[in-house]
Design a protein around this motif. Structure first.
Motif, mmCIF file in Angstrom:
data_model
loop_
_atom_site.group_PDB
_atom_site.id
_atom_site.type_symbol
_atom_site.label_atom_id
_atom_site.label_comp_id
_atom_site.label_asym_id
_atom_site.label_seq_id
_atom_site.Cartn_x
_atom_site.Cartn_y
_atom_site.Cartn_z
ATOM 1 N N VAL A 176 0.859 -1.169 0.000
ATOM 2 C CA VAL A 176 0.000 0.000 0.000
ATOM 3 C C VAL A 176 0.902 1.227 0.000
ATOM 4 O O VAL A 176 1.591 1.491 0.965
ATOM 5 C CB VAL A 176 -0.901 0.001 1.245
ATOM 6 C CG1 VAL A 176 -1.841 1.173 1.202
ATOM 7 C CG2 VAL A 176 -1.670 -1.292 1.325
ATOM 8 N N PHE A 228 -7.093 6.598 10.481
ATOM 9 C CA PHE A 228 -6.473 7.784 9.895
ATOM 10 C C PHE A 228 -7.413 8.975 9.971
ATOM 11 O O PHE A 228 -7.256 9.928 9.222
ATOM 12 C CB PHE A 228 -6.067 7.504 8.446
ATOM 13 C CG PHE A 228 -4.596 7.508 8.237
ATOM 14 C CD1 PHE A 228 -3.859 6.345 8.387
ATOM 15 C CD2 PHE A 228 -3.924 8.673 7.929
ATOM 16 C CE1 PHE A 228 -2.497 6.349 8.224
ATOM 17 C CE2 PHE A 228 -2.550 8.682 7.760
ATOM 18 C CZ PHE A 228 -1.840 7.511 7.904
ATOM 19 N N LEU A 242 -5.747 0.745 12.533
ATOM 20 C CA LEU A 242 -5.068 2.028 12.286
ATOM 21 C C LEU A 242 -6.084 3.046 11.773
ATOM 22 O O LEU A 242 -6.514 2.980 10.631
ATOM 23 C CB LEU A 242 -3.955 1.822 11.254
ATOM 24 C CG LEU A 242 -3.196 3.063 10.786
ATOM 25 C CD1 LEU A 242 -2.530 3.743 11.958
ATOM 26 C CD2 LEU A 242 -2.152 2.691 9.763
ATOM 27 N N PHE A 274 1.496 4.916 0.219
ATOM 28 C CA PHE A 274 0.981 6.236 0.561
ATOM 29 C C PHE A 274 1.819 7.351 -0.065
ATOM 30 O O PHE A 274 1.468 8.514 0.048
ATOM 31 C CB PHE A 274 0.928 6.420 2.082
ATOM 32 C CG PHE A 274 -0.455 6.366 2.637
ATOM 33 C CD1 PHE A 274 -1.239 5.249 2.434
ATOM 34 C CD2 PHE A 274 -0.995 7.418 3.350
ATOM 35 C CE1 PHE A 274 -2.524 5.184 2.930
ATOM 36 C CE2 PHE A 274 -2.272 7.371 3.855
ATOM 37 C CZ PHE A 274 -3.044 6.251 3.649
ATOM 38 N N ILE A 303 -6.710 -2.228 5.843
ATOM 39 C CA ILE A 303 -6.615 -0.963 5.113
ATOM 40 C C ILE A 303 -7.983 -0.354 4.879
ATOM 41 O O ILE A 303 -8.133 0.866 4.854
ATOM 42 C CB ILE A 303 -5.880 -1.174 3.784
ATOM 43 C CG1 ILE A 303 -5.955 0.058 2.889
ATOM 44 C CG2 ILE A 303 -6.415 -2.324 3.001
ATOM 45 C CD1 ILE A 303 -4.641 0.663 2.678
ATOM 46 N N PHE A 314 10.737 9.751 11.374
ATOM 47 C CA PHE A 314 9.613 8.828 11.406
ATOM 48 C C PHE A 314 9.918 7.588 10.568
ATOM 49 O O PHE A 314 9.684 6.462 10.994
ATOM 50 C CB PHE A 314 8.376 9.546 10.891
ATOM 51 C CG PHE A 314 7.158 8.689 10.871
ATOM 52 C CD1 PHE A 314 6.610 8.227 12.044
ATOM 53 C CD2 PHE A 314 6.560 8.340 9.682
ATOM 54 C CE1 PHE A 314 5.491 7.429 12.028
ATOM 55 C CE2 PHE A 314 5.440 7.554 9.656
ATOM 56 C CZ PHE A 314 4.903 7.104 10.829
ATOM 57 N N PHE A 325 4.074 6.862 4.140
ATOM 58 C CA PHE A 325 3.562 8.161 4.590
ATOM 59 C C PHE A 325 4.732 9.063 4.987
ATOM 60 O O PHE A 325 4.789 10.236 4.605
ATOM 61 C CB PHE A 325 2.611 7.930 5.767
ATOM 62 C CG PHE A 325 2.026 9.163 6.375
ATOM 63 C CD1 PHE A 325 1.295 10.046 5.606
ATOM 64 C CD2 PHE A 325 2.195 9.439 7.722
ATOM 65 C CE1 PHE A 325 0.743 11.181 6.165
ATOM 66 C CE2 PHE A 325 1.648 10.565 8.293
ATOM 67 C CZ PHE A 325 0.919 11.440 7.506
ATOM 68 N N ILE A 333 2.056 1.372 5.164
ATOM 69 C CA ILE A 333 1.389 2.669 5.101
ATOM 70 C C ILE A 333 2.229 3.717 5.811
ATOM 71 O O ILE A 333 2.474 4.808 5.301
ATOM 72 C CB ILE A 333 -0.012 2.595 5.761
ATOM 73 C CG1 ILE A 333 -0.924 1.681 4.948
ATOM 74 C CG2 ILE A 333 -0.619 3.965 5.889
ATOM 75 C CD1 ILE A 333 -2.293 1.516 5.556
#
Lengths: 343, 393
Positions: A35, B71, B69, A37, B123, B355, A139, A135
């Motif tokens: 997936v 969002f 998750l 992003f 998802i 991140f 991201f 994801i």
């Protein structure tokens, strides 16, 4: 009737962009099971290829023209683009004028390279990780790419005009028997629609009629068996990632005259493209294309004044509303296959 | 103590000590020294630490325990803020009804969204919550303008009814104790601000943390963990897992509503941008960065992000030149040029890179990093004690 045709036409260009991005997302998802992003960021990078080429073509040298003076009596400084001095005035101007379509030639190698590096450098390590991790890491990558572009090109939208030849509008109504000036459609949007049709057809033809495409389709259906047959499916999938990136990039290049590119445009399109993919059905290429156009047209219908007076604000939420209804009633999407992402 | 075992009691006491002592602990540098810009002990920033801490703790109950998750969590934050500001407009500037209403409204809203979204998992759940949040965001800007005041944002005006105001104060207060009131203590070169707003938010955060600790240790928390590890198997054993996931979703929605209400209590203003999906992304960033599924991780992540967001954006090329002045000229220019890309405006770039690094190398977040480091140090100790193999908590 004329209003309906007009709204369908208006929906087509946005729908084309959705369809192209969703096609790339589905390609990546169908082949690699990832997936992505960061796909919106790829769209944005494509758009900035056009900006970069426009800047490059616009590079000028400053000469002092003794024959002209400004109002203080000093000799006038004249900016001449290098292209003009190299190729002559007419051809140079034509090149500058056509910088957006020409950026396609720049965008294809750039996007293939970006896609290749992304897949080999990062995504490769995430095949075995949960989807949530995929994801999250993409991201993060999207944020990084966005910030890099923001650093080089600033935060403001950069106008990138289409070639002068396409700046007018087509009086579509006259062609099909309505009065003049009822259905007017800008040429460039028509070009964009045709362009996306060509790209979509090319991707499908590539998958359907070449040996390479056949292997890729086989790999999408059963990766393990294809691997057991002695085919290095990973390398082909890497290339498919590059192609998906190139599709997104080309969608971005050609979209620049419609929407002046900013660093955040990718994220805006990404959210909608994911909705498009889910509505079309995860892993279904025709579904992605179809729902892209469908949602684009629906959105433009919802922004008609008649509809808005009936249901205020519907134009803002129609796509999400459709997605929610589809997900709840047909969980696999319009054309989704069984067993995709249903763990 | 209070239903906690010894280890948890110690953790709770440490968190209490750190939170209540924050105005002192976060101001390690004298007010007029060159390092004072690294002080974080002023009320505005500390409030954000604890408020976003509450948000992340709540998000962690959903994501860390069940693995769903979301969002679209910022939607609840925004709804909470709007609810609180409406209470200020209709009743009085007392924060108690505002906080109560923001939690209740966010809870109801999350029942609605959770009931629909939790029909799907993986998802699809992420996209559904994203779709709902974007829908709320778009509606706040368009149809719901009478309620949300559109782009201007909702705020309190002098001609608002405020039926219970009477002669009460015109700023947010807790039964007369104004949120912005603070006691300034000066000690030598140091200045410490003890603000009412901070302590209110801090006590709320401690309550939220205690609750989350109890949830983590309860049979209910165990059930949520079972959902994360294998929901199918749970369903096959004859347990309907949906009430549990819905409960987790609503609890975390109420946490977000409380955080939204507190944000509005500190500054009576609510705007739709709080609901945008980038805001939801930030919540995810905080939780993952600190360590999803750990107790203290989300708070660490929230403090980390808010601190560096504040500090990094203050540093510019000029400051960097000051720091690296001792380097040879050419080297100094190169170093400052490179570093300047990552500070100031470039803070988001640093955040994105950090991140990514955390997701790639430290899936357990900073907390796991700390544990690994501690274990490494313990192993290198010569007395040869075996490192304990307790799972990350």
């Amino acid at each position: 009737m004329d209003a309906i045709i007009l709204q369908i036409l208006n929906g087509l260009d946005k729908g084309s962009a959705y369809a192209l991005i969703a096609l790339g997302l589905t390609l990546i998802f169908g082949t690699l099971g990832v997936v992505n992003f960061a796909h919106g960021a790829l769209f944005m990078i494509g758009a900035f290829c056009a900006v970069a080429l426009q800047r490059l073509f616009g590079l000028s040298k400053t000469t002092i023209d003794e024959s002209q003076v400004d109002f203080l009596g000093n000799p006038l400084k004249v900016q001449t683009p290098y292209l003009e001095s190299w190729f002559g005035h007419d051809f140079g101007q034509a090149l500058i004028d056509w910088s957006v379509p020409l950026a396609i030639l720049l965008a294809i190698p750039v996007m293939l390279a970006v896609g290749y590096v992304m897949e080999r450098g990062l995504i490769k390590h995430f095949y075995k990780r949960p989807h949530a991790d995929q994801i999250l890491v993409t991201f993060g990558l999207a944020i990084v790419l966005q910030e890099i572009v923001k650093y080089y090109f600033g935060a403001n939208p950069i106008p990138t005009p289409s070639p002068a030849a396409f700046r007018g509008s087509l009086d579509f109504g006259v062609l099909v028997g309505f009065d003049a000036n009822v259905i007017i459609y800008p040429y460039w949007r028509l070009v964009y629609f045709l362009f996306s049709g060509v790209i979509i057809a090319a991707v499908f033809a590539f998958l359907q009629f070449t040996t390479f495409g056949m292997v890729v389709r086989a790999g999408m259906a059963d990766r393990e068996t294809v691997g057991l047959l002695g085919i290095d499916i990973d390398r082909r999938f890497t290339l498919m990632f590059g192609i998906a990136a190139a599709v997104a990039g080309l969608a971005g290049v050609m979209y620049t005259p419609i929407l002046s590119p900013t660093y955040s445009m990718g994220m805006d399109f990404l959210v909608l493209s994911f909705v498009v993919v889910v509505v079309g059905g995860m892993g279904s290429l025709p579904g992605a294309v179809m729902s892209g156009f469908l949602l684009g047209i629906l959105q433009s219908f919802a922004s008609m004044n008649e509809v808005k007076s009936l249901l205020p604000g519907i134009d803002q939420i129609i796509i999400y509303l459709v997605a929610i209804i589809i997900l709840l009633t047909r969980p696999r999407g319009l054309m989704g296959r069984k067993g995709v992402m249903e763990e | 103590m209070l239903g906690l075992n010894r280890k948890d009691t110690i953790l709770m006491l440490i968190v209490i000590a750190l939170t209540l002592g924050a105005p002192v602990l976060l101001n390690p540098f004298p007010a007029d020294s060159a390092m004072a810009q690294f002080n974080a002990g002023y009320p505005d920033l500390m409030q954000r630490f604890v408020i976003f801490g509450i948000l992340a703790i709540g998000f962690n109950i959903l994501f860390g325990l069940t693995g769903y998750l979301s969002f679209g969590h910022a939607a609840f934050l925004g709804v909470g803020s709007y609810a609180a500001v409406w209470m200020f407009k209709l009743l009085s500037m007392n924060v108690v009804p505002a906080l109560v209403l923001s939690v209740v409204v966010a809870g109801l809203f999350s029942v609605l969204i959770g009931y629909v979204s939790l029909r799907r998992s993986g998802i699809y759940f992420s996209i559904l919550t994203l779709a709902f949040a974007q829908m709320s965001y778009n509606m706040a800007y368009s149809v719901l303008t009478p309620i949300t005041n559109g782009e201007t944002g909702l705020q309190v005006y002098s001609n608002d009814p405020q039926y219970l105001l009477g002669n009460g104060p015109q700023v947010t207060h807790l039964f007369g104790l104004e949120m912005r009131a603070k006691a300034v203590v000066e000690m030598g070169g140091w200045t410490f601000d003890f603000s009412v707003g901070y302590y209110l938010a801090a006590i709320m955060m401690l309550a939220a943390f205690y609750l989350s600790l109890r949830i983590f240790r309860s049979p209910f928390g165990m059930m949520l963990r079972a959902v994360k590890s294998n929901q199918n198997r749970l369903n096959y054993t004859g347990i309907n897992s949906r009430p549990y996931t819905l409960a987790a979703f609503v609890i975390s929605g109420m946490y977000a509503g409380l955080a939204g209400g507190l944000l509005a209590s500190m500054d009576p203003l609510a705007g739709a941008e709080r609901m945008q999906w980038t805001a939801s992304g930030e919540i995810v960033l905080m939780t993952i960065l600190g360590g999803a599924g750990t107790l203290i991780g989300p708070v660490v992540g929230a403090v980390f992000i808010k601190y560096f967001e504040n500090i990094f954006s203050k540093i510019n090329e000029h400051v960097l030149h000051g720091w690296f002045g001792w380097l040879p000229d050419g080297v100094e220019d190169v170093v400052t040029w490179i570093l300047a890309r990552f500070v100031g405006e470039g803070w988001h770039l640093t955040l994105g890179l950090l991140f990514m690094l955390v997701v790639i190398f430290l899936p357990g977040g900073l907390v796991e990093g700390g544990q690994k480091l501690a274990r490494l140090l313990r192993r290198s100790r010569p007395d040869g004690t075996t490192p304990s193999n307790t799972p990350a908590e």
